[in-house]
Design a protein around this motif. Structure first.
Motif, PDB file in Angstrom:
ATOM      1  N   LEU A  82       0.827  -1.212   0.000  1.00  0.00           N
ATOM      2  CA  LEU A  82       0.000   0.000   0.000  1.00  0.00           C
ATOM      3  C   LEU A  82       0.859   1.259   0.000  1.00  0.00           C
ATOM      4  N   ALA A  83       1.980   1.228   0.695  1.00  0.00           N
ATOM      5  CA  ALA A  83       2.883   2.380   0.703  1.00  0.00           C
ATOM      6  C   ALA A  83       3.463   2.608  -0.688  1.00  0.00           C
ATOM      7  N   ALA A  84       3.876   1.540  -1.351  1.00  0.00           N
ATOM      8  CA  ALA A  84       4.426   1.663  -2.702  1.00  0.00           C
ATOM      9  C   ALA A  84       3.368   2.173  -3.679  1.00  0.00           C
ATOM     10  N   LYS A  85       2.142   1.676  -3.543  1.00  0.00           N
ATOM     11  CA  LYS A  85       1.061   2.150  -4.411  1.00  0.00           C
ATOM     12  C   LYS A  85       0.751   3.621  -4.174  1.00  0.00           C
ATOM     13  N   ALA A  86       0.730   4.037  -2.921  1.00  0.00           N
ATOM     14  CA  ALA A  86       0.468   5.438  -2.602  1.00  0.00           C
ATOM     15  C   ALA A  86       1.598   6.321  -3.139  1.00  0.00           C
ATOM     16  N   GLY A  87       2.814   5.839  -3.039  1.00  0.00           N
ATOM     17  CA  GLY A  87       3.958   6.580  -3.584  1.00  0.00           C
ATOM     18  C   GLY A  87       3.885   6.712  -5.094  1.00  0.00           C
ATOM     19  N   ALA A  88       3.476   5.638  -5.751  1.00  0.00           N
ATOM     20  CA  ALA A  88       3.329   5.672  -7.203  1.00  0.00           C
ATOM     21  C   ALA A  88       2.210   6.628  -7.611  1.00  0.00           C
ATOM     22  N   ARG A  89       1.138   6.643  -6.845  1.00  0.00           N
ATOM     23  CA  ARG A  89       0.028   7.563  -7.113  1.00  0.00           C
ATOM     24  C   ARG A  89       0.511   9.007  -6.990  1.00  0.00           C
ATOM     25  N   ALA A  90       1.298   9.282  -5.958  1.00  0.00           N
ATOM     26  CA  ALA A  90       1.839  10.627  -5.756  1.00  0.00           C
ATOM     27  C   ALA A  90       2.778  11.010  -6.900  1.00  0.00           C
ATOM     28  N   GLU A  91       3.594  10.080  -7.330  1.00  0.00           N
ATOM     29  CA  GLU A  91       4.500  10.352  -8.445  1.00  0.00           C
ATOM     30  C   GLU A  91       3.708  10.653  -9.715  1.00  0.00           C
ATOM     31  N   GLY A  92       2.635   9.925  -9.932  1.00  0.00           N
ATOM     32  CA  GLY A  92       1.777  10.179 -11.086  1.00  0.00           C
ATOM     33  C   GLY A  92       1.136  11.554 -11.024  1.00  0.00           C
ATOM     34  N   PHE A  93       0.760  11.971  -9.822  1.00  0.00           N
ATOM     35  CA  PHE A  93       0.193  13.305  -9.621  1.00  0.00           C
ATOM     36  C   PHE A  93       1.197  14.368 -10.051  1.00  0.00           C
ATOM     37  N   VAL A  94       2.433  14.235  -9.601  1.00  0.00           N
ATOM     38  CA  VAL A  94       3.462  15.214  -9.944  1.00  0.00           C
ATOM     39  C   VAL A  94       3.753  15.157 -11.444  1.00  0.00           C
ATOM     40  N   LEU A  95       3.800  13.969 -12.003  1.00  0.00           N
ATOM     41  CA  LEU A  95       4.026  13.821 -13.437  1.00  0.00           C
ATOM     42  C   LEU A  95       2.932  14.528 -14.235  1.00  0.00           C
ATOM     43  N   GLY A  96       1.696  14.416 -13.775  1.00  0.00           N
ATOM     44  CA  GLY A  96       0.588  15.108 -14.435  1.00  0.00           C
ATOM     45  C   GLY A  96       0.740  16.616 -14.363  1.00  0.00           C
ATOM     46  N   LEU A  97       1.124  17.112 -13.184  1.00  0.00           N
ATOM     47  CA  LEU A  97       1.352  18.554 -13.038  1.00  0.00           C
ATOM     48  C   LEU A  97       2.473  19.015 -13.965  1.00  0.00           C
TER      49      LEU A  97
END
Length: 76
Positions: free
Chosen positions: A29-44
């Protein structure tokens, strides 16, 4: 997110993502949350919503939070 100027909406979303990372109760779950956050920044980054310096700082913040949480959850 001290030292970073973000719009209120982006700041709220970033705070939610950090909270998801910090309260993950398994390494997966931590890795998934981290990947989600990275995707957020990538989108920005992709839409040019923030300057390069701010994007880099966000990547570091989320990466550090994810690494810290993974270390905390690692079996001893």
């Amino acid at each position: 997110m001290d030292g970073i100027e973000l719009s209120p909406k982006i700041e709220r979303e970033a705070a939610k993502l950090l909270a998801q990372i910090s309260r993950a109760d398994s390494m997966i779950l931590a890795a998934k949350a981290g990947a989600r956050a990275e995707g957020f920044v990538l989108g920005l980054e992709a839409v040019g919503a923030l300057n390069d310096s701010t994007i880099d700082k966000l990547y570091v913040i989320f990466d550090s939070a994810t690494e810290d949480r993974l270390r905390a959850l690692a079996p001893t």
